[in-house]
Design a protein around this motif. Structure first.
Motif, short mmCIF file in Angstrom:
data_model
loop_
_atom_site.label_atom_id
_atom_site.label_comp_id
_atom_site.label_asym_id
_atom_site.label_seq_id
_atom_site.Cartn_x
_atom_site.Cartn_y
_atom_site.Cartn_z
N UNK A 35 0.82 -1.22 0.00
CA UNK A 35 0.00 0.00 0.00
C UNK A 35 0.86 1.27 0.00
N UNK A 36 1.93 1.35 0.78
CA UNK A 36 2.81 2.53 0.67
C UNK A 36 3.37 2.73 -0.74
N UNK A 37 3.72 1.64 -1.42
CA UNK A 37 4.23 1.76 -2.79
C UNK A 37 3.17 2.35 -3.71
N UNK A 38 1.96 1.86 -3.58
CA UNK A 38 0.87 2.34 -4.45
C UNK A 38 0.57 3.80 -4.18
N UNK A 39 0.50 4.20 -2.91
CA UNK A 39 0.17 5.59 -2.60
C UNK A 39 1.28 6.53 -3.06
N UNK A 40 2.55 6.12 -2.90
CA UNK A 40 3.66 6.94 -3.39
C UNK A 40 3.60 7.08 -4.90
N UNK A 41 3.27 5.99 -5.58
CA UNK A 41 3.17 6.01 -7.04
C UNK A 41 2.05 6.92 -7.50
N UNK A 42 0.90 6.85 -6.85
CA UNK A 42 -0.23 7.69 -7.24
C UNK A 42 0.07 9.16 -6.99
N UNK A 58 11.46 18.58 1.35
CA UNK A 58 11.73 17.18 1.72
C UNK A 58 10.46 16.36 1.78
N UNK A 59 9.33 16.99 2.13
CA UNK A 59 8.09 16.23 2.28
C UNK A 59 7.70 15.51 1.00
N UNK A 60 7.71 16.23 -0.11
CA UNK A 60 7.33 15.62 -1.38
C UNK A 60 8.36 14.58 -1.81
N UNK A 61 9.63 14.90 -1.63
CA UNK A 61 10.67 13.94 -2.01
C UNK A 61 10.59 12.66 -1.17
N UNK A 62 10.37 12.82 0.12
CA UNK A 62 10.30 11.66 1.00
C UNK A 62 9.11 10.77 0.66
N UNK A 63 7.96 11.38 0.42
CA UNK A 63 6.75 10.59 0.21
C UNK A 63 6.67 9.98 -1.18
N UNK A 64 7.49 10.46 -2.12
CA UNK A 64 7.46 9.88 -3.47
C UNK A 64 8.73 9.11 -3.81
N UNK A 65 9.65 8.95 -2.88
CA UNK A 65 10.93 8.31 -3.19
C UNK A 65 10.74 6.95 -3.83
N UNK A 66 9.90 6.11 -3.25
CA UNK A 66 9.77 4.74 -3.76
C UNK A 66 8.96 4.66 -5.05
N UNK A 67 8.40 5.78 -5.48
CA UNK A 67 7.71 5.79 -6.77
C UNK A 67 8.67 5.56 -7.92
N UNK A 68 9.97 5.67 -7.67
CA UNK A 68 10.97 5.41 -8.70
C UNK A 68 11.21 3.92 -8.92
N UNK A 69 10.49 3.07 -8.22
CA UNK A 69 10.68 1.62 -8.29
C UNK A 69 10.28 1.06 -9.66
N UNK A 70 10.75 -0.15 -9.93
CA UNK A 70 10.54 -0.82 -11.21
C UNK A 70 9.10 -1.29 -11.36
N UNK A 71 8.42 -0.78 -12.37
CA UNK A 71 7.01 -1.16 -12.57
C UNK A 71 6.84 -2.63 -12.92
N UNK A 72 7.83 -3.24 -13.58
CA UNK A 72 7.71 -4.66 -13.94
C UNK A 72 7.76 -5.56 -12.71
N UNK A 73 8.54 -5.15 -11.71
CA UNK A 73 8.56 -5.88 -10.45
C UNK A 73 7.25 -5.70 -9.71
N UNK A 74 6.78 -4.46 -9.63
CA UNK A 74 5.62 -4.19 -8.80
C UNK A 74 4.30 -4.64 -9.41
N UNK A 75 4.21 -4.69 -10.73
CA UNK A 75 2.96 -5.18 -11.32
C UNK A 75 2.74 -6.64 -10.93
N UNK A 76 3.84 -7.38 -10.81
CA UNK A 76 3.76 -8.79 -10.43
C UNK A 76 3.42 -8.95 -8.95
#
Length: 350
Positions: A177-184, A202-220
């Motif tokens: 859920x944190x990954x999805x909310x950061x991505x959105x 820092x607030x925006x950077x901190x809350x969106x940091x993990x949005x840089x993750x690999x979509x191919x990993x997370x879709x699975x």
């Protein structure tokens, strides 16, 4: 003790395990369907060819797991097997449907990672002081479980035992859920004027940091745990609806904000247990090389431990504000010392 390990899958997690094991003088063989990934991981880990590995670590994407299990078991019928998938129910089902006896398999999930993937991003220290979940089946051999626990401890992680169903419910809440909310949230930045984004702190950077993750990993991952994730997203949808309804009512807004603050306080501190309350030392520094390093040298000289650090700096600004989080005693000690030697220290705050 395990003396030889084959790792199938030369991504971030697999290669990081390989690096950490190699540093402990454990013989490691890296295998990957992509010859370039395999070559890089082998070079990084000093990998060797192992005829009969004692332990085989399955670090492939979930979609490839069934094929790899059968291939590796046919080649190594006496080895112990473990996986490092981010969900645990589906891998267990794949093992049950495979030729691999359950007694030789232990499901695991290291709670570690980075927003960048691949062997080139691997780190030997990735697992230090991190939780590493194991989900042994009732049929898992005690010796197999002992080998896996030994490896986890060797890599500096803390072993946590859960059943597969509880694992998937837990990680849906603390990871998926944190990954999805950061991505959105990060996705909502499309179309925002660049000069507005220059204002981001820092607030925006901190809350969106993990949005840089690999979509191919997370879709699975999300698809494999869809039942748990869907229920959480429904709850979040309801919470967003409540916030929309409350935006014109200050008291209702305050209730929602307090609930969020109280929820965050439930997250344990870095050493486990209740999160510590820190005291903060704000310091204005010049925007030039060496400033931050010099402050940390003074911290070391004063034997104070910095628990966290935030840097606020706007484009074109000739100085920056850094805020150090310390214990109350260390904060007073450091503030007085830095002030006495000329640093621009502002009043400490809770």
């Amino acid at each position: 003790m395990v003396r030889s390990v084959r790792i199938v899958g030369a991504g971030l997690i697999g290669t990081s395990i390989g690096l950490a094991l190699a540093a402990k003088n454990i013989a490691v063989e890296m295998i990957d369907v992509d010859s370039r990934n395999q070559a890089l991981a082998q070079d990084l880990t000093g990998g060797v060819s192992i005829a009969e590995p004692e332990l085989i670590i399955l670090a492939t994407p979930l979609r490839a797991l069934s094929q790899v299990i059968n291939e590796q078991y046919e080649l190594n019928p006496n080895s112990t097997f473990m996986d490092v998938c981010s969900v645990k129910v589906e891998p267990l089902q794949k093992v049950q449907a495979s030729k691999l006896p359950l007694k030789q398999f232990v499901g695991t999930h290291p709670m570690a990672g980075r927003e960048v993937g691949g062997a080139e991003s691997a780190r030997a220290d990735l697992f230090l002081s991190r939780s590493w979940i194991i989900t042994p089946d009732a049929q898992s051999d005690s010796e197999a479980v002992a080998k896996v626990k030994w490896l986890i401890q060797l890599l500096g992680a803390t072993c946590v035992e859960l059943d597969a169903v509880s694992h998937d419910a837990a990680v849906a809440r603390v990871s998926h859920l944190p990954q999805i909310t950061a991505t959105l949230l990060a996705g909502s930045l499309h179309g925002v004027a660049p000069e507005w984004l220059d204002l981001a702190g820092a607030g925006l950077r901190d809350t969106t940091r993990i949005a840089a993750s690999d979509e191919n990993l997370w879709k699975e991952i999300i698809s494999s745990n869809s039942q748990e994730v869907k229920a959480l997203l429904t709850n979040l949808h309801n919470e967003l609806g409540a916030m929309i309804d409350a935006v014109d009512d200050e008291e209702r807004i305050a209730v929602i904000m307090r609930k969020g603050r109280d929820g965050r306080n439930l997250i344990p501190g870095k050493h486990g247990g209740k999160a510590r309350e820190y005291t903060y030392v704000p310091i204005v520094i010049d925007d030039k090389p060496g400033q931050l390093g010099a402050i940390f040298n003074e911290c070391a000289a004063m034997s104070v431990n910095v628990e966290d650090l935030v840097i606020e700096h706007s484009p074109g600004q000739l100085n920056a504000l850094i805020t150090l989080a310390l214990s109350a005693d260390d904060a007073v000690k450091l503030s007085n010392h830095l002030s006495s030697i000329g640093w621009n220290v502002h009043p400490i705050r809770k």
